[in-house]
Design a protein around this motif. Sequence first.
Motif, PDB file in Angstrom:
ATOM      1  N   ILE A   1       0.852  -1.186   0.000  1.00  0.00           N
ATOM      2  CA  ILE A   1       0.000   0.000   0.000  1.00  0.00           C
ATOM      3  C   ILE A   1       0.891   1.241   0.000  1.00  0.00           C
ATOM      4  O   ILE A   1       1.901   1.293   0.701  1.00  0.00           O
ATOM      5  CB  ILE A   1      -0.899   0.034   1.247  1.00  0.00           C
ATOM      6  CG1 ILE A   1      -1.719  -1.244   1.370  1.00  0.00           C
ATOM      7  CG2 ILE A   1      -1.804   1.259   1.234  1.00  0.00           C
ATOM      8  CD1 ILE A   1      -2.318  -1.435   2.749  1.00  0.00           C
TER       9      ILE A   1
ATOM     10  N   TYR B   1      -5.851   2.956   6.472  1.00  0.00           N
ATOM     11  CA  TYR B   1      -6.425   4.021   5.655  1.00  0.00           C
ATOM     12  C   TYR B   1      -5.298   4.942   5.180  1.00  0.00           C
ATOM     13  O   TYR B   1      -4.485   5.408   5.976  1.00  0.00           O
ATOM     14  CB  TYR B   1      -7.470   4.807   6.440  1.00  0.00           C
ATOM     15  CG  TYR B   1      -8.632   3.934   6.840  1.00  0.00           C
ATOM     16  CD1 TYR B   1      -9.707   3.729   5.979  1.00  0.00           C
ATOM     17  CD2 TYR B   1      -8.640   3.268   8.059  1.00  0.00           C
ATOM     18  CE1 TYR B   1     -10.755   2.887   6.322  1.00  0.00           C
ATOM     19  CE2 TYR B   1      -9.688   2.424   8.422  1.00  0.00           C
ATOM     20  CZ  TYR B   1     -10.737   2.243   7.547  1.00  0.00           C
ATOM     21  OH  TYR B   1     -11.775   1.403   7.894  1.00  0.00           O
ATOM     22  N   THR B   2      -5.246   5.156   3.875  1.00  0.00           N
ATOM     23  CA  THR B   2      -4.252   6.045   3.296  1.00  0.00           C
ATOM     24  C   THR B   2      -4.941   7.077   2.410  1.00  0.00           C
ATOM     25  O   THR B   2      -6.094   6.898   2.012  1.00  0.00           O
ATOM     26  CB  THR B   2      -3.235   5.267   2.441  1.00  0.00           C
ATOM     27  OG1 THR B   2      -3.944   4.458   1.484  1.00  0.00           O
ATOM     28  CG2 THR B   2      -2.364   4.367   3.311  1.00  0.00           C
TER      29      THR B   2
ATOM     30  N   TYR C   1      -8.276   5.642   0.815  1.00  0.00           N
ATOM     31  CA  TYR C   1      -8.361   4.234   0.441  1.00  0.00           C
ATOM     32  C   TYR C   1      -8.333   3.372   1.697  1.00  0.00           C
ATOM     33  O   TYR C   1      -7.685   3.719   2.681  1.00  0.00           O
ATOM     34  CB  TYR C   1      -7.197   3.843  -0.470  1.00  0.00           C
ATOM     35  CG  TYR C   1      -7.354   4.316  -1.902  1.00  0.00           C
ATOM     36  CD1 TYR C   1      -7.617   3.426  -2.934  1.00  0.00           C
ATOM     37  CD2 TYR C   1      -7.249   5.661  -2.218  1.00  0.00           C
ATOM     38  CE1 TYR C   1      -7.767   3.848  -4.243  1.00  0.00           C
ATOM     39  CE2 TYR C   1      -7.399   6.108  -3.529  1.00  0.00           C
ATOM     40  CZ  TYR C   1      -7.660   5.195  -4.526  1.00  0.00           C
ATOM     41  OH  TYR C   1      -7.815   5.623  -5.830  1.00  0.00           O
TER      42      TYR C   1
ATOM     43  N   ALA D   1      -7.624  -0.599   3.145  1.00  0.00           N
ATOM     44  CA  ALA D   1      -7.065  -1.927   2.886  1.00  0.00           C
ATOM     45  C   ALA D   1      -7.216  -2.760   4.146  1.00  0.00           C
ATOM     46  O   ALA D   1      -7.002  -2.265   5.256  1.00  0.00           O
ATOM     47  CB  ALA D   1      -5.597  -1.826   2.487  1.00  0.00           C
TER      48      ALA D   1
ATOM     49  N   TRP E   1      -4.532  -6.967   1.898  1.00  0.00           N
ATOM     50  CA  TRP E   1      -4.201  -5.532   1.828  1.00  0.00           C
ATOM     51  C   TRP E   1      -4.593  -4.919   0.485  1.00  0.00           C
ATOM     52  O   TRP E   1      -3.977  -3.944   0.036  1.00  0.00           O
ATOM     53  CB  TRP E   1      -2.725  -5.280   2.108  1.00  0.00           C
ATOM     54  CG  TRP E   1      -2.268  -5.610   3.484  1.00  0.00           C
ATOM     55  CD1 TRP E   1      -1.254  -6.440   3.822  1.00  0.00           C
ATOM     56  CD2 TRP E   1      -2.786  -5.115   4.730  1.00  0.00           C
ATOM     57  NE1 TRP E   1      -1.090  -6.494   5.182  1.00  0.00           N
ATOM     58  CE2 TRP E   1      -2.020  -5.700   5.768  1.00  0.00           C
ATOM     59  CE3 TRP E   1      -3.816  -4.238   5.080  1.00  0.00           C
ATOM     60  CZ2 TRP E   1      -2.263  -5.436   7.118  1.00  0.00           C
ATOM     61  CZ3 TRP E   1      -4.056  -3.984   6.425  1.00  0.00           C
ATOM     62  CH2 TRP E   1      -3.280  -4.573   7.416  1.00  0.00           C
TER      63      TRP E   1
ATOM     64  N   ASN F   1      -6.079  -2.483  -1.858  1.00  0.00           N
ATOM     65  CA  ASN F   1      -6.374  -1.085  -1.575  1.00  0.00           C
ATOM     66  C   ASN F   1      -7.611  -0.634  -2.357  1.00  0.00           C
ATOM     67  O   ASN F   1      -7.588  -0.576  -3.590  1.00  0.00           O
ATOM     68  CB  ASN F   1      -5.163  -0.222  -1.947  1.00  0.00           C
ATOM     69  CG  ASN F   1      -4.972   0.934  -0.983  1.00  0.00           C
ATOM     70  OD1 ASN F   1      -5.420   0.885   0.154  1.00  0.00           O
ATOM     71  ND2 ASN F   1      -4.297   1.976  -1.436  1.00  0.00           N
TER      72      ASN F   1
END
Length: 414
Positions: free
Chosen positions: A190, A207-208, A215, A217, A223, A225
């Motif tokens: 990620i 969370y990114t 996003y 994952a 994972w 995304n």
Amino acid sequence: MLLAFLLLLGGQVLIAPTASASTVDGEISRSEILARANFWVSRNVPYNQGLSTGDVDGRKYRQDCSGFVSMAWHLPTSASTRTLATYGNRLASLDQLQPGDMLLDAGTHSSLFVGWNNSSHTSATIWHESTPGVGTVAANWTRATMGKYVPYSYKKVVGDTATNPNPGILKREVFESASSTGWSALPTGIAGEAVASITMDGVKYIYTVNDGIVYEAASNNNWKNLSTRITSSGGVAATAIDGVKYVYTVNGGQVYEAASNNSWKNLNSGIPTSGPVAVTSMGGVKYVYTVNGGQVYEAASNNSWKNLNSGIPTSGPVAVTSMGGVKYVYTVNGGQVYEAASNNSWKNLNSGIPSRGPLAATSADGVNYVYTVNGGQVYEAASNNSWKSLNSGIFSTTGVAATEMGGIKYVYTM
């Protein structure tokens, strides 16, 4: 041989650092130079003149500033800052710089030019290895800083005119480290600009933020995304209550809340913030912490998100955890981490933990844990160990998040 490629997402060129189309000491495109460079950047390769790390094909280069440029240019050796110029053509001015070119102070330092941040050429994105123990750094250099260096293009660069992948913003790969495995950092695959983490029902969620979109994952989905379609102009925070995940973002100086049981619809909470956002939950109530005017404010979901000044001062970062019916807020002032507790009228006490960068907190088995970044390394301090700050050996330069599940602490770094 692997092939270099670019991905186009939302009109933004994103480098996919999975390829090498050129040969050693052969012609190379600007896109591939950036792709090769990003292979180190996304993996946070630490500066160490005594070590070497492989490129996408496994060919090793020295882990310092000139080794980084040598790797990006696909040179036959790890050149030094005194010999790099022999591989380049000196440019007449900074305005001639293109992505993949080099800025060189012979005998001192070298860096890779990624792209201008604006049409007036007053600042640019630079990638370089600069500090022992710290991973490859993305920096925004002013023209004045750049003027201290000599610009060069690689003699064998050909073909395309690459684009700055994201002016002023660096995406780094997220790594997971667990206390049960000696903090060994494992890549998740990620990447993003900010990171938050939670656990719920035996599953870890990361969370990114990528190009203004959050996003999600999950550990039970390899994972993968997935876009939540939640927008964010800055950071991200998350918590979970009663089987529902809640994500908090900042847009236009306001905190927004999105819930997994509401199709991630992004709703304005009305909470103002001029800085970071942190969140915890306790007793079925969500608590959001923001920074305004150097003070930490608390807003609760059972109080219509009314924003109340806690009186806690901070110079920037804020982290929060809860345990035993008490909320704990951690801030940084004067290079030191302070702890304030809701059962102590938010009295701000110096923990003695040093920190000037990112900050995260979690709790497990009656102990509070604080994670800080110093010199590119993540340090852990525990409330049952007089807040003694211990080097975990985890590398990080841009972000840290922490959570707990089943008595195991998980730290996410970028």
